[in-house]
Write an enzyme that holds these catalytic residues in place. Structure first.
Site, PDB file in Angstrom:
ATOM      1  N   ASP A   7      33.837  31.060  72.656  1.00  9.04           N
ATOM      2  CA  ASP A   7      32.852  30.199  71.665  1.00  9.04           C
ATOM      3  C   ASP A   7      31.825  29.542  72.587  1.00  9.04           C
ATOM      4  O   ASP A   7      31.819  29.168  73.667  1.00  9.04           O
ATOM      5  CB  ASP A   7      33.660  29.393  70.967  1.00  9.04           C
ATOM      6  CG  ASP A   7      34.709  30.334  69.681  1.00  9.04           C
ATOM      7  OD1 ASP A   7      34.794  31.462  69.903  1.00  9.04           O
ATOM      8  OD2 ASP A   7      35.236  29.616  68.837  1.00  9.04           O
ATOM      9  N   HIS A  27      36.465  28.844  75.433  1.00  3.00           N
ATOM     10  CA  HIS A  27      35.097  28.450  75.476  1.00  3.00           C
ATOM     11  C   HIS A  27      34.489  28.767  76.786  1.00  3.00           C
ATOM     12  O   HIS A  27      35.060  28.518  77.669  1.00  3.00           O
ATOM     13  CB  HIS A  27      34.912  26.983  74.815  1.00  3.00           C
ATOM     14  CG  HIS A  27      35.628  26.747  73.692  1.00  3.00           C
ATOM     15  ND1 HIS A  27      36.670  26.443  73.107  1.00  3.00           N
ATOM     16  CD2 HIS A  27      34.595  26.613  72.366  1.00  3.00           C
ATOM     17  CE1 HIS A  27      36.679  26.402  71.825  1.00  3.00           C
ATOM     18  NE2 HIS A  27      35.422  26.267  71.232  1.00  3.00           N
TER      19      HIS A  27
END
Ligand SMILES: *[C@@H]1O[C@H](CO)[C@@H](O)[C@H](O)[C@H]1NC(C)=O
Ligand SMILES: *[C@@H]1O[C@H](CO)[C@@H](O)[C@H](O)[C@H]1NC(C)=O
Ligand SMILES: *[C@@H]1O[C@H](CO)[C@@H](O)[C@H](O)[C@H]1NC(C)=O
Ligand SMILES: *[C@@H]1O[C@H](CO)[C@@H](O)[C@H](O)[C@H]1NC(C)=O
Length: 389
Positions: free
Chosen positions: A158, A310
């Site tokens: 992400d 992430h």
């Protein structure tokens, strides 16, 4: 939980259903209600009309990624929380109004998030009720992806492109490993080289949001803008591909993503909290992530793993790199979303992940890849190549 950017307390705008409906709107939506429980999208999903590809016959080609022309017409990336509504194409608003009129978008009220806390719904609305069903509270909506197929790690990152992206891409390239990137549209504008590299590597380019606010706290129209501009930027950076996956939701927002934009919502079944590694104080450590990963990767293979990770920082990417050998040693199939969900296809309109979209790799999402222009009403029959750069 997934919140990173400082939240700007914007006054919430009114529901888009107050916008006038256009009289000439005439999509066919006979199967609309069934869409929510399906992975695939009919090639006549209205999203194809919203993102028509340019085509060679009229000389339209997509601007080179990173050029001034490429970023022209998108909201100001320096003010990502303040998307100028005048920029939103009327067609997107029409599609939203149409979905609202069909009662395909639950009218559950827009929650508020104070200081980045979990969204609180108006009138004591229960985030775990079937009407609201917020992913922030672990409520699972039918049709959204939470689990991987047995034996798989659905690999995704992400918040890119960001500080960890270049290290991540080098590592993945060295392992010949593909992934899905849930991208922040405004970040893409600052990092065109990373966008180009992700695409050239054949990774899935998927949508997070434009500004990285909780989409659930935004009005219907703001959600359309957050998703639409990120989709449009991916579309214009990939030779005209339409993204298929996105992340972050409750039932209302999931319905907008599906009904207006044809996208499948992806959540996760394990969370590393890796985004907090650079926070003060962090909510985890590299050691804790590694021991969690070890537990997950040596545990049950069913369901498969969808781990929230992430590409925000060196620290978060280091944590992934430390865990990657465990995925391989323990015989997991590690693959991007497109390969694991929906027939090994990462986009709604193209069967290949790289290169030009041509008549031969256009997709009929209902029947799978099919090089038959007649089944692809979304694309001009004579549209051939649209160069990505
Ligand atoms: C593609 O070309 C045709 C024929 O010139 C034109 O009518 C159509 O508008 C073009 N499509 C796009 C998206 O530019
Ligand atoms: C995206 O690409 C299309 C086709 O080249 C172009 O018309 C459009 O202006 C580009 N930018 C935006 C913001 O849509
Ligand atoms: C998915 O597609 C990729 C690239 O086209 C290919 O290498 C891979 O083997 C395919 N995987 C499956 C499961 O079909
Ligand atoms: C595609 O191009 C051919 C040759 O120029 C033409 O005969 C045909 O009508 C075109 N098809 C469409 C759908 O525009």
């Amino acid at each position: 939980m997934v919140l990173l950017a400082t939240m700007l307390a914007l006054p919430l705008l009114s529901y888009a259903s107050t916008y006038p409906r256009h009289n000439d709107h005439s999509h066919s939506h006979s199967e609309a209600n069934a869409l929510l429980s399906r992975w695939y999208h009919d090639s006549d999903h209205p999203v194809h009309a919203l993102f028509r590809r340019g085509n060679k016959t009229d000389g339209v080609t997509y601007a080179a990624v990173g050029s001034a022309e490429w970023s022209k017409g998108f909201p100001d990336p320096w003010q990502p929380n303040d998307i100028d509504e005048k920029l939103i194409p009327p067609k997107w608003v029409d599609a939203l109004n149409d979905a609202v009129a069909r009662k395909a978008i639950p009218n559950v009220g827009v929650p508020k998030s104070e200081n980045g806390g979990n969204p609180v719904y108006p009138n004591g609305g229960d985030p775990n009720s079937p009407e609201i069903c917020s992913a922030t509270y672990q409520c699972r909506i039918d049709g959204d992806v939470w689990d991987g197929p047995a034996g798989t790690v659905a690999l995704s990152f992400d918040d890119g492109p960001s500080d960890g992206t270049s290290q991540l891409l080098s590592f993945l390239a060295s392992k010949n490993q593909k992934t899905t990137h849930f991208l922040i549209g405004s970040n893409m504008i600052y990092n065109p080289d990373a966008v180009k590299k992700m695409f050239e590597m054949g990774n899935d380019l998927a949508v997070h949001t434009w500004s990285h606010r909780y989409t659930t706290t935004l009005s219907n129209l703001q959600v359309v803008a957050e998703l639409g501009f990120t989709m449009q930027l991916i579309h214009n950076s990939t030779g005209g591909r339409i993204p298929k996956f996105w992340r972050d939701t409750d039932k209302r927002v999931s319905a907008i993503a599906k009904e207006v934009f044809g996208m499948t919502t992806v959540i996760w079944n394990h969370d590393t909290d890796d985004w907090t590694l650079t926070e003060n104080p962090p909510q985890t450590t590299a050691e804790k992530i590694q021991s969690d990963m070890k537990k997950w990767l040596t545990g049950s293979k069913s369901p498969g793993l969808v781990v929230l990770e992430h590409e925000l920082s060196k620290q978060s990417v280091d944590a992934f790199m430390a865990a990657y050998p465990l995925m391989i040693e323990n015989n997991w199939k590690v693959a991007p979303m497109g390969e694991l969900f929906g027939g090994n296809v990462s986009y709604q309109n193209a069967a290949s992940n790289t290169g030009a979209v041509t008549l031969n790799n256009l997709i009929d999402a209902k029947n799978g890849p099919k090089p038959n222009a007649n089944t692809n009403a979304n694309v001009d029959a004579n549209a051939s190549s649209a160069s990505a750069s």
